[in-house]
Design a protein around this motif. Structure first.
Motif, PDB file in Angstrom:
ATOM      1  N   THR A 131       0.977  -1.192  -0.004  1.00 19.28           N
ATOM      2  CA  THR A 131       0.283   0.012   0.094  1.00 19.28           C
ATOM      3  C   THR A 131       0.761   1.464  -0.059  1.00 19.28           C
ATOM      4  OG1 THR A 131      -0.345  -0.256   2.367  1.00 19.28           O
ATOM      5  CG2 THR A 131      -2.055  -1.067   1.192  1.00 19.28           C
ATOM      6  N   GLY A 132       1.575   1.598   1.093  1.00 19.25           N
ATOM      7  CA  GLY A 132       2.285   2.769   1.153  1.00 19.25           C
ATOM      8  C   GLY A 132       3.405   2.771   0.051  1.00 19.25           C
ATOM      9  N   ASN A 133       4.237   1.748   0.314  1.00 23.49           N
ATOM     10  CA  ASN A 133       5.308   1.694  -0.589  1.00 23.49           C
ATOM     11  C   ASN A 133       4.874   1.882  -2.183  1.00 23.49           C
ATOM     12  OD1 ASN A 133       7.272   1.165   1.261  1.00 23.49           O
ATOM     13  ND2 ASN A 133       7.353  -0.831   0.988  1.00 23.49           N
ATOM     14  N   THR A 134       3.835   1.046  -2.476  1.00 24.89           N
ATOM     15  CA  THR A 134       3.515   1.301  -3.878  1.00 24.89           C
ATOM     16  C   THR A 134       3.020   2.704  -4.282  1.00 24.89           C
ATOM     17  OG1 THR A 134       2.754  -1.104  -3.716  1.00 24.89           O
ATOM     18  CG2 THR A 134       2.050   0.301  -5.680  1.00 24.89           C
ATOM     19  N   ALA A 135       2.399   3.379  -3.131  1.00 22.44           N
ATOM     20  CA  ALA A 135       1.723   4.510  -3.397  1.00 22.44           C
ATOM     21  C   ALA A 135       2.808   5.580  -3.539  1.00 22.44           C
ATOM     22  CB  ALA A 135       1.006   5.220  -2.227  1.00 22.44           C
ATOM     23  N   ARG A 136       3.807   5.375  -2.930  1.00 15.84           N
ATOM     24  CA  ARG A 136       5.147   6.242  -3.029  1.00 15.84           C
ATOM     25  C   ARG A 136       5.753   6.301  -4.265  1.00 15.84           C
ATOM     26  NH1 ARG A 136       5.375   4.855   2.508  1.00 15.84           N
ATOM     27  NH2 ARG A 136       5.002   6.507   3.881  1.00 15.84           N
ATOM     28  N   MET A 137       6.022   4.773  -4.523  1.00 19.49           N
ATOM     29  CA  MET A 137       6.855   4.616  -5.946  1.00 19.49           C
ATOM     30  C   MET A 137       5.933   5.028  -7.008  1.00 19.49           C
ATOM     31  SD  MET A 137       7.257   1.929  -8.217  1.00 19.49           S
ATOM     32  CE  MET A 137       8.592   1.831  -9.537  1.00 19.49           C
ATOM     33  N   ARG A 138       4.890   4.737  -6.973  1.00 22.34           N
ATOM     34  CA  ARG A 138       4.132   5.188  -8.270  1.00 22.34           C
ATOM     35  C   ARG A 138       3.302   6.517  -8.152  1.00 22.34           C
ATOM     36  NH1 ARG A 138       4.924   1.382 -12.163  1.00 22.34           N
ATOM     37  NH2 ARG A 138       4.835  -0.676 -11.422  1.00 22.34           N
ATOM     38  N   GLY A 139       3.672   7.110  -7.129  1.00 22.18           N
ATOM     39  CA  GLY A 139       2.986   8.319  -7.064  1.00 22.18           C
ATOM     40  C   GLY A 139       1.582   8.602  -7.106  1.00 22.18           C
ATOM     41  N   LEU A 140       0.951   7.555  -6.271  1.00 20.56           N
ATOM     42  CA  LEU A 140      -0.640   7.433  -6.347  1.00 20.56           C
ATOM     43  C   LEU A 140      -0.919   8.457  -5.077  1.00 20.56           C
ATOM     44  CD1 LEU A 140      -0.845   3.745  -6.507  1.00 20.56           C
ATOM     45  CD2 LEU A 140      -0.725   5.385  -8.469  1.00 20.56           C
ATOM     46  N   ASN A 141      -2.335   8.741  -5.210  1.00 21.05           N
ATOM     47  CA  ASN A 141      -3.028   9.669  -4.226  1.00 21.05           C
ATOM     48  C   ASN A 141      -3.643   8.753  -3.469  1.00 21.05           C
ATOM     49  OD1 ASN A 141      -5.388   8.909  -5.846  1.00 21.05           O
ATOM     50  ND2 ASN A 141      -6.043  10.919  -5.680  1.00 21.05           N
ATOM     51  N   CYS A 142      -3.648   7.629  -3.487  1.00 21.15           N
ATOM     52  CA  CYS A 142      -4.490   6.418  -2.404  1.00 21.15           C
ATOM     53  C   CYS A 142      -3.116   5.702  -1.863  1.00 21.15           C
ATOM     54  CB  CYS A 142      -5.262   5.555  -3.463  1.00 21.15           C
ATOM     55  SG  CYS A 142      -4.478   4.790  -4.619  1.00 21.15           S
ATOM     56  N   GLY A 143      -3.466   4.600  -1.206  1.00 23.64           N
ATOM     57  CA  GLY A 143      -2.505   3.667  -0.417  1.00 23.64           C
ATOM     58  C   GLY A 143      -1.685   4.240   0.640  1.00 23.64           C
ATOM     59  N   LEU A 144      -2.112   5.585   1.268  1.00 25.93           N
ATOM     60  CA  LEU A 144      -1.640   5.898   2.494  1.00 25.93           C
ATOM     61  C   LEU A 144      -3.033   6.679   3.128  1.00 25.93           C
ATOM     62  CD1 LEU A 144       1.535   7.499   1.455  1.00 25.93           C
ATOM     63  CD2 LEU A 144       1.718   5.675   3.029  1.00 25.93           C
ATOM     64  N   ILE A 145      -3.172   6.727   4.270  1.00 31.65           N
ATOM     65  CA  ILE A 145      -4.216   7.524   4.971  1.00 31.65           C
ATOM     66  C   ILE A 145      -3.718   8.873   5.342  1.00 31.65           C
ATOM     67  CG2 ILE A 145      -5.990   7.296   6.788  1.00 31.65           C
ATOM     68  CD1 ILE A 145      -5.701   4.296   6.870  1.00 31.65           C
ATOM     69  N   GLU A 146      -4.055   9.712   4.630  1.00 34.99           N
ATOM     70  CA  GLU A 146      -3.536  11.156   4.932  1.00 34.99           C
ATOM     71  C   GLU A 146      -4.548  12.189   4.440  1.00 34.99           C
ATOM     72  OE1 GLU A 146       1.051  10.939   4.342  1.00 34.99           O
ATOM     73  OE2 GLU A 146       0.112  11.962   3.077  1.00 34.99           O
ATOM     74  N   VAL A 147      -4.854  13.265   4.850  1.00 36.32           N
ATOM     75  CA  VAL A 147      -5.613  14.229   4.549  1.00 36.32           C
ATOM     76  C   VAL A 147      -5.283  14.720   2.975  1.00 36.32           C
ATOM     77  CG1 VAL A 147      -6.620  16.557   4.689  1.00 36.32           C
ATOM     78  CG2 VAL A 147      -6.017  15.301   6.810  1.00 36.32           C
ATOM     79  N   GLY A 148      -6.417  14.606   2.479  1.00 34.01           N
ATOM     80  CA  GLY A 148      -6.203  15.035   0.848  1.00 34.01           C
ATOM     81  C   GLY A 148      -6.000  13.851  -0.169  1.00 34.01           C
ATOM     82  N   ARG A 149      -5.770  12.869   0.484  1.00 37.89           N
ATOM     83  CA  ARG A 149      -5.772  11.531  -0.490  1.00 37.89           C
ATOM     84  C   ARG A 149      -7.012  10.811  -0.687  1.00 37.89           C
ATOM     85  NH1 ARG A 149      -0.452   9.458  -1.433  1.00 37.89           N
ATOM     86  NH2 ARG A 149       1.042  10.255  -0.287  1.00 37.89           N
ATOM     87  N   ALA A 150      -7.299   9.993  -1.864  1.00 31.96           N
ATOM     88  CA  ALA A 150      -8.576   9.242  -1.994  1.00 31.96           C
ATOM     89  C   ALA A 150      -8.617   8.351  -0.917  1.00 31.96           C
ATOM     90  CB  ALA A 150      -8.158   8.629  -3.149  1.00 31.96           C
ATOM     91  N   ALA A 151     -10.042   8.520  -0.557  1.00 35.17           N
ATOM     92  CA  ALA A 151     -10.718   7.536   0.465  1.00 35.17           C
ATOM     93  C   ALA A 151     -10.822   6.157  -0.023  1.00 35.17           C
ATOM     94  CB  ALA A 151     -11.582   8.201   1.256  1.00 35.17           C
ATOM     95  N   ASP A 152     -10.033   5.641  -0.540  1.00 30.02           N
ATOM     96  CA  ASP A 152     -10.249   4.106  -1.272  1.00 30.02           C
ATOM     97  C   ASP A 152      -9.802   3.105  -0.178  1.00 30.02           C
ATOM     98  OD1 ASP A 152     -10.944   5.533  -3.522  1.00 30.02           O
ATOM     99  OD2 ASP A 152      -8.846   4.936  -4.670  1.00 30.02           O
ATOM    100  N   PHE A 153     -10.674   2.472   0.373  1.00 30.26           N
ATOM    101  CA  PHE A 153     -10.372   1.304   1.450  1.00 30.26           C
ATOM    102  C   PHE A 153     -10.922   0.177   1.250  1.00 30.26           C
ATOM    103  CE2 PHE A 153     -11.073   5.638   3.755  1.00 30.26           C
ATOM    104  CZ  PHE A 153      -9.861   5.399   4.300  1.00 30.26           C
ATOM    105  N   VAL A 154     -10.287  -0.925   1.788  1.00 30.16           N
ATOM    106  CA  VAL A 154     -10.451  -2.217   1.655  1.00 30.16           C
ATOM    107  C   VAL A 154     -10.824  -2.682   3.010  1.00 30.16           C
ATOM    108  CG1 VAL A 154      -9.696  -4.659   1.323  1.00 30.16           C
ATOM    109  CG2 VAL A 154      -9.274  -2.887  -0.402  1.00 30.16           C
ATOM    110  N   PHE A 155     -11.926  -3.193   3.356  1.00 32.59           N
ATOM    111  CA  PHE A 155     -12.328  -3.609   4.718  1.00 32.59           C
ATOM    112  C   PHE A 155     -12.020  -5.215   4.841  1.00 32.59           C
ATOM    113  CE2 PHE A 155     -14.599   0.253   3.953  1.00 32.59           C
ATOM    114  CZ  PHE A 155     -14.430   1.028   5.162  1.00 32.59           C
TER     115      PHE A 155
END
Ligand code: ZN
Length: 265
Positions: A215-239
């Motif tokens: 999640t986080g590693n992929t988000a950083r490497m790919r420059g995604l706006n998801c994969g990390l829980i932070e203000v401003g990022r897309a709220a894409d969740f898997v429960f």
């Protein structure tokens, strides 16, 4: 979800105009289509001999951001692949290289020397393609390549352990596994969760850490706006929760014993 990106269809065009057109078409199609609601990043060319820098500039200008697995087309030599990977990188296109035994018809063995020389952004399924590299070669790739790794679900736990062990425990960031795939399962979405369980149990890492690889590693490497829980990022969740009847008392404990969690998207 990040696809390797290339389209494998009968009669796949191998001329340069055709392969560029197919990559652009696939990129547009997945931009418009969310299978099962999942956002998919895809649309990539299988690179072939004869491509020049302008071809990569054209693809980038058209919105293509991924290079299909190097080695699936006619470009199999390390020096030739390195040149095209460098052109792609210059124009903002990320690259992945096949690793291990032949994949699709027409592809060939991509050994550790080709992988290291090509220097693609992601070592595809470092634990092996259809046929794994020798274990010593997997270790050598982990130790020598500064690039990211993805792993194939179908490969053996032993390879998972070596690639996960050296990647996560011994080598500092950014040499982390941030990209994975679950090829061959026919259940891509749940397959990723199943893969995390396998990686956690075989790689002997806490399940929560393994999920961060993806999640986080992929988000950083790919420059995604998801994969990390932070203000401003897309709220894409898997429960997720522990699977029914699993021996693990919590979701993480169950994953660590290689049980696929129950999930909802
Ligand atoms: Zn491959």
């Amino acid at each position: 979800m990040i696809s390797a990106g290339e389209v494998h269809l009968p009669g796949r065009p191998k001329d340069i105009v055709g392969l560029k057109a197919l990559a652009i078409t696939a990129q547009r199609a997945f931009d418009n289509f969310r299978p099962g609601g999942v956002k998919v990043l895809a649309g990539a060319p299988v690179i072939e001999k004869g491509m020049v820098e302008q071809d990569f500039a054209d693809l980038a200008a058209a919105g293509v951001k991924l290079l299909g697995e190097v080695g699936l087309g006619s470009v199999k030599a390390g020096d030739e692949a390195q040149q095209m990977v460098a052109w792609a990188r210059k124009h903002g296109i990320q690259s992945t290289i096949h690793t291990g035994g032949p994949a699709i018809p027409g592809s060939g063995l991509i050994d550790k020397d080709v992988v290291l020389e090509a220097d693609a952004d992601v070592i595809g399924h470092i634990n092996g393609g259809h046929t794994s590299l020798p274990e010593a070669h997997v270790c050598e790739l982990c130790e020598k390549s500064p690039r990211h790794r993805d792993r194939a679900q179908r490969q053996r736990a032993r390879r998972h352990r070596r690639s996960a062990g050296s990647a996560a425990a011994e080598v500092p960031a950014p040499r982390d596994p941030g990209h994975r795939r679950a090829g061959g399962l026919g259940r891509a979405a749940a397959g990723h969760a199943a893969h995390d369980g396998l990686l956690s149990s075989a790689g002997r890492h806490p399940a929560e850490l393994v999920f961060c690889f993806a999640t986080g590693n992929t988000a950083r490497m790919r420059g995604l706006n998801c994969g990390l829980i932070e203000v401003g990022r897309a709220a894409d969740f898997v429960f997720m929760d522990r699977a029914q009847h699993t021996a693990g008392r919590t979701c993480w404990r169950a994953c660590n014993s290689a049980t696929c969690p129950a999930s909802a998207w």
